[in-house]
Design a protein around this motif. Structure first.
Motif, PDB file in Angstrom:
ATOM      1  N   ASP A 112      -2.678  10.127   3.877  1.00  0.00           N
ATOM      2  CA  ASP A 112      -4.085   9.726   4.009  1.00  0.00           C
ATOM      3  C   ASP A 112      -4.828  10.711   4.897  1.00  0.00           C
ATOM      4  OD1 ASP A 112      -6.505   8.469   4.191  1.00  0.00           O
ATOM      5  OD2 ASP A 112      -5.785   6.762   5.404  1.00  0.00           O
ATOM      6  N   GLU A 154      -9.542   3.630   2.045  1.00  0.00           N
ATOM      7  CA  GLU A 154      -8.987   3.744   0.700  1.00  0.00           C
ATOM      8  C   GLU A 154      -7.951   2.668   0.392  1.00  0.00           C
ATOM      9  OE1 GLU A 154      -7.757   5.252   3.213  1.00  0.00           O
ATOM     10  OE2 GLU A 154      -5.611   4.908   2.927  1.00  0.00           O
ATOM     11  N   THR A 209      -0.539  -0.624   5.933  1.00  0.00           N
ATOM     12  CA  THR A 209      -1.024   0.038   7.155  1.00  0.00           C
ATOM     13  C   THR A 209      -2.524   0.211   6.936  1.00  0.00           C
ATOM     14  OG1 THR A 209      -0.362   2.076   6.027  1.00  0.00           O
ATOM     15  CG2 THR A 209       1.098   1.278   7.774  1.00  0.00           C
ATOM     16  N   LYS A 213       0.846  -1.206   0.000  1.00  0.00           N
ATOM     17  CA  LYS A 213       0.000   0.000   0.000  1.00  0.00           C
ATOM     18  C   LYS A 213       0.875   1.248   0.000  1.00  0.00           C
ATOM     19  CE  LYS A 213      -3.363   2.502   2.931  1.00  0.00           C
ATOM     20  NZ  LYS A 213      -4.237   2.454   4.139  1.00  0.00           N
ATOM     21  N   ASP A 229       1.468   6.090   5.654  1.00  0.00           N
ATOM     22  CA  ASP A 229       0.549   5.195   4.956  1.00  0.00           C
ATOM     23  C   ASP A 229       1.109   4.632   3.642  1.00  0.00           C
ATOM     24  OD1 ASP A 229      -1.856   4.007   5.617  1.00  0.00           O
ATOM     25  OD2 ASP A 229      -3.076   5.386   4.418  1.00  0.00           O
TER      26      ASP A 229
HETATM   27 ZN    ZN Z   1      -4.887   4.621   4.743  1.00  0.00          ZN
END
Ligand code: ZN
Ligand code: BES
Ligand code: MN
Length: 519
Positions: free
Chosen positions: A267, A346, A371, A262, A285
């Protein structure tokens, strides 16, 4: 920050500013290995030290505890505890950390008695990892300290006679340097590390190895490839979205593992906006992306006979005027649709696309790192990662790899009954589970839908991704938690049945036949 480490001999002690002697504890007190000289840096070194005398001075059976003896002239002497055994890698990592934290000056020399150590390569790797990881500082990249290891034992101290220690030190340097690189990326401010900049930095580092190919996908390519989840998340940011697709292909390859990370460079939550407090550390993130790319770079530098595909979707979750709305439906790479009910969930949207891409590469196993959920941190705290796996074999291997690397992973269940938590009235699924209930699990269940029934594992590192204070070799801030466990796992995958066990207290290594676990 320490960037290199090497093996030297006792003759090189003249340059040392600190000499470190490991001790272990038993009922009699602190024991010093026979191979350590009786005189070091002008101090007499006894073979046993009284336990209460030691503990009054801070040295005890806790790995990494120390007793520091400064000299008027000449190097400082540091006794450091390994705990109660010469055969625990974690003890050596803690000892390496203490060596650089309590040691003085620019040249720290660690005396490694190879005799009582069953696997000197494992010990050497661990002590170097501990030292280099502990030396990390975001603001101290220019500082040039040295860490050196003297291998003591039979045969006597010529560096060439200690191939295993030389090899272990080399592995430790490769691993720790890449993990520190990842930590620095993660700690960098999000206005500096945009998706575009992150892609560039990853490509720069991976491009150094001839067996690695890196592609950076721009927005038009991402659109052509129909990554609707990734594009949906990126729509609210003026910074363009990217995807890094990297392949390490050695000449000989025994398995193919796909890694997915990710990469949300910041974020904010999007329109389902977080609180100010809640977004304070959200530059973290993109940890998953940094971790999988660091892992690939380590595997490539070590030349492991294993194909690795690493995919990192990189974007920023903001609330600009083109941002996705709660209620929007996104169509992902494999055609499945997701109703976005909370724009702050997301991670699963960008990972859905990346996992679908990973499936297309036809690997033996897929592992993603993210995360992903606050719920993971609630369940397991900030020192243990959440592990989900579609096969028991993958779960067991990853859990064991986590133990050996000091990155504890704990398996959580993929509860089939909770599939209903992500059912949608208007799409194939929704990106939100049941309020306040099993949030880490519903996120994992959504990811699993994009793995096409393949052997797959998911590491949710929301908690251990950051450390609020330094503990041992884990420095405050970004941890890149999971990279070392993944390397350990991949190392295990390519071992033969007679492969070297990684730690004296472990079962012998087994060759993993990943293909056999495909139904
Ligand atoms: Zn996130
Ligand atoms: N990046 C966060 C998860 C996170 C939280 C990581 C805290 C590290 C520390 C993720 O994108 C997120 O916001 N998850 C939401 C999901 C929820 C809206 C279903 C969460 O966990 O609150
Ligand atoms: Mn979020």
């Amino acid at each position: 920050m320490i960037k290199h480490a090497r093996v030297v001999t006792l003759d090189d002690l003249a340059d040392a500013t600190t000499v470190v002697i490991p001790v272990i504890f038993d009922e009699e007190g602190a024991l010093i290995a026979e191979a350590i000289p009786g005189q070091v840096a002008g101090h007499d070194v006894a073979r046993t030290l009284d336990a209460s005398w030691c503990s009054a001075r801070g040295l005890n059976a806790t790995p990494g505890s120390t007793l520091v003896r400064a000299s008027f002239a000449g190097p400082t002497l540091v006794f450091v505890s390994l705990g109660s055994s010469y055969n625990q890698a974690e003890g050596f990592r803690m000892a390496g950390a203490s060596a650089v934290q309590r040691g003085e000056g620019d040249v720290i020399v660690f005396l490694l008695p190879t005799d009582p150590i069953e696997f000197p390569d494992v010990a050497a790797q661990a002590v170097v990892e501990g030292a280099m990881l502990a030396s990390y500082g975001f603001k101290t990249t220019d500082e040039d300290r040295r860490f050196e290891v003297v291998a003591l034992g039979v045969p006597l101290p010529s560096v060439a006679d200690h191939d295993d220690v030389v090899e272990g030190v080399r592995r430790g340097v490769v691993v720790a340097d890449a993990v520190n690189w990842a930590k620095h990326l993660i700690d960098s401010p999000p206005n500096e590390i945009s998706p575009k900049e992150l892609a560039k930095r990853i490509a720069q580092r991976l491009g150094e190895n001839d067996d690695v190919q890196v592609e950076i996908w721009t927005e038009s390519k991402i659109r052509d490839e129909r990554l609707g989840g990734l594009l949906g998340v990126g729509a609210g940011s003026a910074e363009p979205t990217r995807l890094v697709y990297a392949i390490y292909q050695p000449r000989e390859s025994r398995a193919h593992v796909a890694l997915v990370g990710k990469g949300i460079t910041f974020d904010s939550g999007g329109l389902s906006i977080k609180s100010g407090e809640g977004m304070m550390a959200m530059k973290t993130d993109m940890s998953g992306a940094a971790i999988v790319m660091a892992t690939l770079s380590i595997v490539a530098a070590l030349g492991l006979p294993l194909r690795v595909t690493a995919i990192a979707p990189l974007t920023e979750n903001l609330s600009g005027d083109r941002a996705m709305r709660p209620g929007d439906v996104l169509t992902t790479r494999n055609g499945m649709t997701i109703e976005v009910l909370n724009t702050d969930a997301e991670g699963r949207l960008v990972l859905a696309d990346a996992l679908a891409l990973a499936v297309e590469a036809n690997p033996d196993a897929i592992i993603d790192v993210a995360t992903l959920t606050g719920a993971q941190a609630v369940a397991l705290g900030d020192e243990v990662g959440g592990l989900f796996a579609s096969t028991d074999e993958l779960a067991e291997l990853l859990q064991a790899a986590g133990e050996r690397s000091g990155e504890m992973l704990w398996r959580l269940p993929l509860v089939a009954r909770y599939e209903k938590h992500i059912e949608s009235d208007i799409a194939d699924m929704k990106n939100l589970g049941k309020n306040g209930k099993a949030g880490a699990i519903s996120a994992a269940l959504l990811l699993q839908r994009f793995t096409d029934g393949r052997p797959w594992a998911h590491l949710d590192i929301a908690g251990p991704g950051r450390a609020d204070a330094t503990r041992g070799y884990v420095t405050k801030g970004a941890t890149a938690f999971g990279a070392r466990a993944l390397v350990e796992f991949l190392w295990q995958v390519v071992q033969d049945d007679e492969g070297t066990p990684r730690d004296a207290d472990d079962e012998p290594a087994q060759h993993l036949d990943l293909e056999a676990s495909v139904d």
